[in-house]
Enzyme design. Sequence first.
Site, mmCIF file in Angstrom:
data_model
loop_
_atom_site.group_PDB
_atom_site.id
_atom_site.type_symbol
_atom_site.label_atom_id
_atom_site.label_comp_id
_atom_site.label_asym_id
_atom_site.label_seq_id
_atom_site.Cartn_x
_atom_site.Cartn_y
_atom_site.Cartn_z
ATOM 1 N N GLN A 1 0.826 -1.196 0.000
ATOM 2 C CA GLN A 1 0.000 0.000 0.000
ATOM 3 C C GLN A 1 0.864 1.252 0.000
ATOM 4 O O GLN A 1 1.894 1.319 0.655
ATOM 5 C CB GLN A 1 -0.903 -0.024 1.232
ATOM 6 C CG GLN A 1 -2.167 0.777 1.064
ATOM 7 C CD GLN A 1 -3.305 0.248 1.925
ATOM 8 O OE1 GLN A 1 -3.457 -0.954 2.075
ATOM 9 N NE2 GLN A 1 -4.102 1.134 2.466
ATOM 10 N N SER B 1 4.155 -6.245 2.847
ATOM 11 C CA SER B 1 2.813 -6.271 3.429
ATOM 12 C C SER B 1 1.845 -6.990 2.490
ATOM 13 O O SER B 1 2.014 -8.174 2.235
ATOM 14 C CB SER B 1 2.366 -4.846 3.770
ATOM 15 O OG SER B 1 1.212 -4.853 4.578
ATOM 16 N N LEU B 2 0.831 -6.299 1.934
ATOM 17 C CA LEU B 2 -0.100 -6.995 1.042
ATOM 18 C C LEU B 2 0.619 -7.608 -0.154
ATOM 19 O O LEU B 2 0.139 -8.589 -0.748
ATOM 20 C CB LEU B 2 -1.209 -6.051 0.571
ATOM 21 C CG LEU B 2 -0.892 -5.052 -0.553
ATOM 22 C CD1 LEU B 2 -1.140 -5.636 -1.933
ATOM 23 C CD2 LEU B 2 -1.707 -3.792 -0.378
ATOM 24 N N ARG C 1 -9.066 -8.849 3.893
ATOM 25 C CA ARG C 1 -7.990 -8.257 4.703
ATOM 26 C C ARG C 1 -8.170 -6.750 4.812
ATOM 27 O O ARG C 1 -8.040 -6.165 5.895
ATOM 28 C CB ARG C 1 -6.642 -8.604 4.076
ATOM 29 C CG ARG C 1 -5.397 -8.169 4.855
ATOM 30 C CD ARG C 1 -4.167 -8.676 4.114
ATOM 31 N NE ARG C 1 -2.910 -8.390 4.808
ATOM 32 C CZ ARG C 1 -2.166 -7.317 4.602
ATOM 33 N NH1 ARG C 1 -2.567 -6.399 3.736
ATOM 34 N NH2 ARG C 1 -1.025 -7.148 5.253
ATOM 35 N N HIS D 1 -0.126 -3.133 11.015
ATOM 36 C CA HIS D 1 1.044 -3.818 11.579
ATOM 37 C C HIS D 1 1.344 -3.410 13.018
ATOM 38 O O HIS D 1 2.475 -3.093 13.373
ATOM 39 C CB HIS D 1 2.273 -3.610 10.685
ATOM 40 C CG HIS D 1 2.085 -4.154 9.300
ATOM 41 N ND1 HIS D 1 1.994 -5.501 9.042
ATOM 42 C CD2 HIS D 1 1.924 -3.527 8.111
ATOM 43 C CE1 HIS D 1 1.792 -5.685 7.749
ATOM 44 N NE2 HIS D 1 1.740 -4.509 7.165
ATOM 45 N N GLN E 1 1.477 -11.633 10.211
ATOM 46 C CA GLN E 1 1.860 -10.408 9.510
ATOM 47 C C GLN E 1 0.896 -9.256 9.783
ATOM 48 O O GLN E 1 1.286 -8.090 9.756
ATOM 49 C CB GLN E 1 1.927 -10.707 7.997
ATOM 50 C CG GLN E 1 2.454 -9.588 7.146
ATOM 51 C CD GLN E 1 1.657 -9.456 5.863
ATOM 52 O OE1 GLN E 1 0.465 -9.239 5.886
ATOM 53 N NE2 GLN E 1 2.346 -9.606 4.736
#
Length: 314
Positions: A15, A98-99, A123, A203, A252
Amino acid sequence: MTPSANQLSILFPGQGSQAVGMGVALAEEYPVARAVFDEVDEALGQYLFELMAKGPSEELTLTRNTQPALMAVSIAAFRVLQDAGLGYGTMLGMAGHSLGEYSAYCAAGSISLTDTAKLLRLRGEAMQSAVPVGEGAMAAILGLDMDHVIAICDETGAEIANDNSPGQVVISGAVAAVDAACQMAKDHGAKRALKLPVSAPFHCTLMKPAQEAMAEALNAATISAPEVPIYSNVLAAPVTDPDMIRQTLTEQVTGKVRWTETIKRMEKDGTRTFIEVGAGKVLTGLVKRIADDSKAINFGTPADFDNFRDAVAH
């Protein structure tokens, strides 16, 4: 066009790399890319590609849209490179920020494109709903080392979200904690302490409700061993076992993205060329600050193809 075996690794952005218009040139130039966008639209029951192409930006940057959209661009670009001869046998591994880690598992054949789109939609929604808007925040701390930022977080209650590169650490948490950490970072000589334009504190432990939702979804998902190792955000080490994939993707959600350590480990394991696949050049820039002995390029539009061809020809 044959890269040196096991010296090439693929990276997938997270992102922040989104922009209206992303993926359009790929779809216009390559039928295999257009097919990816069509499949994601069908999986989500939404004209996501139209939103990517035309905006508005405010809707595209909603987390529920941003996450599957960035993945779609990454997979579209990756499949273009596969058509150009990029095979799994040439790769040391993959990683995603991340994603982007979901994009990596999709690209490596571990999770289907349809399932990846649905998981990322869930998510995004779970992360957005975990903390009421306005109660959480994130900030980038520039110019302080990790130990210094950890000490500041210990004192303020903020948490380390991303270790992006030497001198660039992202923190997350409740607004008051992040604001206090930013002020303390400035007082301790940070070059900048910049609040990020995000809608939730990713996170960190405030994401626990989202983590629980993802644990349930990942346990129900069909996940197979990837064609190449995927370097996990939370372990900064390669993962291939499906049960470990479920565990690390679950962790995560609240865990730190150990990006600096991940890139250093990939370089230690033999990577000499990193190719960022998808929207933007964020990871390419980070790699250049982490891995001095490696080459980093990006591929996200047809105009980038020459960069890819030159990178794998040497």
